[in-house]
Each structure stands twice: as structure tokens, then as C-alpha cells.
Motif scaffolding. Structure first.
Motif, PDB file in Angstrom:
ATOM      1  N   PHE A  27      46.828 -64.583 -80.066  1.00  0.00           N
ATOM      2  CA  PHE A  27      46.652 -63.244 -79.493  1.00  0.00           C
ATOM      3  C   PHE A  27      45.450 -62.528 -80.096  1.00  0.00           C
ATOM      4  O   PHE A  27      45.026 -62.820 -81.211  1.00  0.00           O
ATOM      5  N   ALA A  28      44.894 -61.597 -79.312  1.00  0.00           N
ATOM      6  CA  ALA A  28      43.872 -60.674 -79.807  1.00  0.00           C
ATOM      7  C   ALA A  28      44.618 -59.529 -80.465  1.00  0.00           C
ATOM      8  O   ALA A  28      45.525 -58.954 -79.865  1.00  0.00           O
ATOM      9  N   ALA A  29      44.243 -59.221 -81.712  1.00  0.00           N
ATOM     10  CA  ALA A  29      44.940 -58.165 -82.452  1.00  0.00           C
ATOM     11  C   ALA A  29      44.278 -56.812 -82.175  1.00  0.00           C
ATOM     12  O   ALA A  29      43.130 -56.743 -81.724  1.00  0.00           O
ATOM     13  N   ASN A  30      45.013 -55.750 -82.446  1.00  0.00           N
ATOM     14  CA  ASN A  30      44.411 -54.414 -82.366  1.00  0.00           C
ATOM     15  C   ASN A  30      43.375 -54.221 -83.464  1.00  0.00           C
ATOM     16  O   ASN A  30      42.477 -53.397 -83.318  1.00  0.00           O
ATOM     17  N   GLN A  31      43.495 -54.964 -84.547  1.00  0.00           N
ATOM     18  CA  GLN A  31      42.617 -54.776 -85.699  1.00  0.00           C
ATOM     19  C   GLN A  31      41.240 -55.416 -85.488  1.00  0.00           C
ATOM     20  O   GLN A  31      41.144 -56.537 -84.960  1.00  0.00           O
ATOM     21  N   THR A  32      40.222 -54.709 -85.900  1.00  0.00           N
ATOM     22  CA  THR A  32      38.852 -55.224 -85.861  1.00  0.00           C
ATOM     23  C   THR A  32      38.207 -55.045 -87.238  1.00  0.00           C
ATOM     24  O   THR A  32      38.749 -54.344 -88.096  1.00  0.00           O
ATOM     25  N   VAL A  33      37.052 -55.688 -87.412  1.00  0.00           N
ATOM     26  CA  VAL A  33      36.275 -55.511 -88.642  1.00  0.00           C
ATOM     27  C   VAL A  33      34.810 -55.277 -88.272  1.00  0.00           C
ATOM     28  O   VAL A  33      34.390 -55.539 -87.140  1.00  0.00           O
ATOM     29  N   ILE A  65      30.047 -64.142 -95.853  1.00  0.00           N
ATOM     30  CA  ILE A  65      29.738 -62.911 -95.130  1.00  0.00           C
ATOM     31  C   ILE A  65      30.636 -61.802 -95.686  1.00  0.00           C
ATOM     32  O   ILE A  65      31.629 -62.089 -96.357  1.00  0.00           O
ATOM     33  N   THR A  66      30.262 -60.567 -95.391  1.00  0.00           N
ATOM     34  CA  THR A  66      31.102 -59.445 -95.794  1.00  0.00           C
ATOM     35  C   THR A  66      31.798 -58.830 -94.584  1.00  0.00           C
ATOM     36  O   THR A  66      31.164 -58.571 -93.564  1.00  0.00           O
ATOM     37  N   LEU A  67      33.127 -58.647 -94.717  1.00  0.00           N
ATOM     38  CA  LEU A  67      33.943 -58.016 -93.690  1.00  0.00           C
ATOM     39  C   LEU A  67      34.328 -56.623 -94.183  1.00  0.00           C
ATOM     40  O   LEU A  67      34.804 -56.481 -95.315  1.00  0.00           O
ATOM     41  N   VAL A  68      34.163 -55.635 -93.342  1.00  0.00           N
ATOM     42  CA  VAL A  68      34.507 -54.265 -93.703  1.00  0.00           C
ATOM     43  C   VAL A  68      35.669 -53.794 -92.837  1.00  0.00           C
ATOM     44  O   VAL A  68      35.614 -53.885 -91.600  1.00  0.00           O
ATOM     45  N   GLY A  69      36.724 -53.318 -93.496  1.00  0.00           N
ATOM     46  CA  GLY A  69      37.860 -52.724 -92.792  1.00  0.00           C
ATOM     47  C   GLY A  69      38.001 -51.271 -93.195  1.00  0.00           C
ATOM     48  O   GLY A  69      37.253 -50.786 -94.053  1.00  0.00           O
ATOM     49  N   PRO A  70      38.967 -50.573 -92.604  1.00  0.00           N
ATOM     50  CA  PRO A  70      39.136 -49.149 -92.912  1.00  0.00           C
ATOM     51  C   PRO A  70      39.638 -48.886 -94.330  1.00  0.00           C
ATOM     52  O   PRO A  70      39.434 -47.794 -94.862  1.00  0.00           O
ATOM     53  N   ALA A  71      40.255 -49.885 -94.962  1.00  0.00           N
ATOM     54  CA  ALA A  71      40.828 -49.661 -96.297  1.00  0.00           C
ATOM     55  C   ALA A  71      40.143 -50.460 -97.392  1.00  0.00           C
ATOM     56  O   ALA A  71      40.469 -50.320 -98.570  1.00  0.00           O
ATOM     57  N   GLY A  72      39.172 -51.302 -97.021  1.00  0.00           N
ATOM     58  CA  GLY A  72      38.522 -52.104 -98.059  1.00  0.00           C
ATOM     59  C   GLY A  72      37.597 -53.146 -97.468  1.00  0.00           C
ATOM     60  O   GLY A  72      37.437 -53.235 -96.243  1.00  0.00           O
ATOM     61  N   VAL A  73      36.989 -53.902 -98.379  1.00  0.00           N
ATOM     62  CA  VAL A  73      35.953 -54.871 -98.012  1.00  0.00           C
ATOM     63  C   VAL A  73      36.344 -56.239 -98.565  1.00  0.00           C
ATOM     64  O   VAL A  73      36.894 -56.332 -99.657  1.00  0.00           O
ATOM     65  N   VAL A  74      36.059 -57.297 -97.792  1.00  0.00           N
ATOM     66  CA  VAL A  74      36.258 -58.668 -98.257  1.00  0.00           C
ATOM     67  C   VAL A  74      34.912 -59.382 -98.173  1.00  0.00           C
ATOM     68  O   VAL A  74      34.276 -59.356 -97.119  1.00  0.00           O
TER      69      VAL A  74
END
Lengths: 218, 218
Positions: free
Chosen positions: A69-75, A128-137
Motif C-alpha cells: 500500500f501507499a502510506a499517508n506518510q511522506t519524506v 541519502i538523507t530522509l527528512v520527516g516531521p519529527a526527525g532525520v535519518v
């Protein structure tokens, strides 16, 4: 020379040549096309890092392959050129490795040079760097250009006469007609017949989701 | 004739015929690839509208085709999605019609659906807005996805056995190998042998400028 009849000889040679040519039949079957826009597969731990403790993927919509499935969450993705690509969708369910699948066009924007790989084969690939609303990976590896592939079940595989991991050619018709080579066959009991292309391949062929393409064995 | 065995004879003839058939197929010549990033051809009047009265194109660098050059001047493109694409280079010399050549990836960003056309065939194509430092030009038509084509002179055409406007296939090797169809032959006395692809085609094939591809006649 033996006493073979001239006509018989011609007939036999012709038959043999035609049989050989038939082995390279042009069109063995029609395949629906699914276009994979840049996306991310993620581990539960990385999701929590990006979206906060206890975060879980929630479903935006089902994909064609059962369970996916496609999630509501994006980065947001950022690479060494420091230019962001926003709104990159996470696909569920969560996986054991975080993986980012992009096109070569995306790779140029980001400043990366990922290899063409089947999903999951991420050893030695760029990070690569992933940015979310609560933090970075920041991944040390995990960026690939997904290889072209066809999902199908065993009945479809038998019908097309193809085997797991065989590579086939697939032809797309139209103004931007082309023949994709190195299209990997992926057989699974629940797979729904579908060829997955990235956006570069789809745009080069001038096709949208739901287009049809012709499987050709070599 | 010697006492060759019937079966051996059939096998040998078959082999010879198949070899002959194969020879007329795959590879008729190696072609250098030039990749056309999105660009603009412009009229003197539109250039003055964008860059001010008396503006002229100045050369940034020569292109491979004699007389053609990348200009120092660029424009910003904006379409109905109101998202700009910046730094789109103007190619010189000036022409009798302003024309914008973009990839399908660009078209999606801009919100346009241009047809695949040879350069110059802009009747009925979508319009677009060009922004320069001194003004704006809104075209009623002129946006195309350039068709795949090969520039060559008459000697090359004779060597490859191709004619003006003939369509050929061109194969690119590698991880993202594919065969481009509908590649138009363009013969001109001063043309330097080169296949022009847009960035979608190049990225789908995983190649950069200077790559080589194989011409195949059908």
C-alpha cells in the motif's frame, strides 16, 4: 550425394529455418504497465525516527500487488547537491531495510549515482538523507534505480513460458515506441500480472499507468 | 559433389541461411549519442521582448552540429501548473519561429501534453510562457517533445544504407539496455554523425553524452 529429392531437401531446410525463427517470436503476451514514482520502503525504527515514537504507517490506498500500500506518510529526500525532493511517498508494509527507489532524473537532481538493482539488493549503494516531521535519518546505503520487472503468478509464467529471474524484452508501441531489455521475471503465488517501470522509462516510452506492453522472449 | 550425409547437408544449409538472416539484422553501425536537455529556439523579435531592445544571442559554446551554439541567454518557463523551470538555455542562431523543446518529465512539471514532433513542426502544439529579464513572451503554440533523430551526411547515409526521413531502430547496451524505435534519419551536407535523444530517453537508457549506440535497420 544421397538420393534425397531436391524438393524434399528444400522443404526440410525451410521447415528447419522457420522453426529456428519461431523461437524468436516477437509477441508472447500483453502486460499491463504500472509506473513506480520515486518512493521509500522503511523499517519500523526509521519510521519512528522520522515520525516520532510509536509512529505506524497508515494506508492512503492499496497498490495493485496484494498487501502493498501507499502510506499517508511522506519524506523529503536530500542528497549531496543539497536540493530537496519533497513529498516522496513511503510504501507499506514496513520492511527490514530502509530503501529509496528513484529514477536517474531524480538521481541527477540529488547528486547521486545509484546502480540499477532489484529491490532489496542494496549492498554498496549510495546513502541519502530522509527528512520527516519529527526527525532525520541518514542512510549509509539504500538508494537504487529499481530494475525493470514483471510480477506474475505461476499460471501466467506457464502461459508465457517464462521462468523466475529470466530476463525478457518488452515492447511499447506509439510515438515513443521502444523495446525494454533486461526486464526481470518475478514469480510469486499472489502476484498480479504487471510490469513495473520507473518514471524515466515510462516517460521515454510516452506511457501512463494502465498502458499495455508486449512481452517478447529472445 | 561429395558424399555428404543428408542430415549434415540440411544442418549446414540451415545454419548458413540463419547466419545470413541474422546478418541483415542486428547491428549496422555505431552512432555517437548527444543528449538534448530542454531548450528554446527563438525569433529575433521574441529575444528582444525577453532581453530588451537590440538584444542578440551571444555564444556560450559551440554545439556538435556546425553553426549551432548554446547561447549565454536563458529563460524561465511557466505553464498552467504555475511551476517554473528555470535556466532553460536558448540555442542559436535565431530562427523564424520560437520553439520550446522539453522532455515528458518537464511536460508533467509544467502541466502540458506536447506531441512528439520533428523540430519546426509546431502547428497545433501547446503554448507556454517564457520569462526573460526584460519581459515575458506567451506563445500560442510551440512546445514539442523532439522526436529521436540521427544527423548524418550523405556519405554516412550511404555507408549505413539509410535514406532521409527513414525510421530506424537504435540499441543502447548496459544495465538499462533498450532499443529505441522511430528514430528519424536526417541527412544534411554539413551534419556530423550524432543521434539526438532527450533527457527522458537518455535517463531511461542510463547513458550520458558521448555514449555509443547501435543503428539497426528493420
Amino acid at each position: 550425394m544421397s538420393k534425397i529429392d531436391e524438393h524434399e531437401l528444400i522443404a526440410k531446410v525451410t521447415e528447419r529455418v522457420i522453426a529456428a525463427l519461431k523461437q524468436r517470436q516477437p509477441f508472447d503476451g500483453l502486460i499491463p504497465v504500472g509506473i513506480s514514482v520515486r518512493h521509500v520502503h522503511i523499517t519500523p525504527a526509521d519510521l519512528e525516527q522520522l515520525y516520532g515514537p510509536g509512529a505506524q504507517l497508515t494506508k492512503l490506498r492499496d497498490l495493485r500487488q496484494p498487501g502493498e500500500f501507499a502510506a499517508n506518510q511522506t519524506v523529503t529526500l536530500i542528497g549531496p547537491r543539497m536540493r530537496p525532493i519533497e513529498n516522496v511517498r513511503i510504501l507499506g508494509p514496513a520492511r527490514s531495510h530502509t530503501q529509496v527507489e528513484i529514477s536517474r532524473t531524480d538521481a541527477i537532481v540529488l547528486g547521486l549515482n545509484p546502480p540499477v538493482r532489484p529491490s532489496g539488493k542494496i549492498a554498496g549503494t549510495p546513502g541519502i538523507t530522509l527528512v520527516g516531521p519529527a526527525g532525520v535519518v541518514t542512510l549509509k546505503e539504500g538508494v537504487i534505480c529499481a530494475n525493470r520487472h514483471i510480477h506474475l503468478n505461476e499460471a501466467d509464467a506457464a502461459r508465457f513460458g517464462v521462468k523466475p529471474d529470466q530476463e525478457v524484452e518488452v515492447e511499447v508501441e506509439g510515438d515513443k515506441a521502444l523495446i525494454f531489455e533486461h526486464v526481470q521475471i518475478r514469480v510469486g503465488p499472489k502476484f498480479v500480472l504487471e510490469m513495473h517501470l520507473d518514471t524515466d522509462d515510462a516517460n521515454a516510452a510516452g506511457i501512463n499507468c494502465g498502458a499495455k506492453a508486449w512481452l517478447r522472449k529472445r
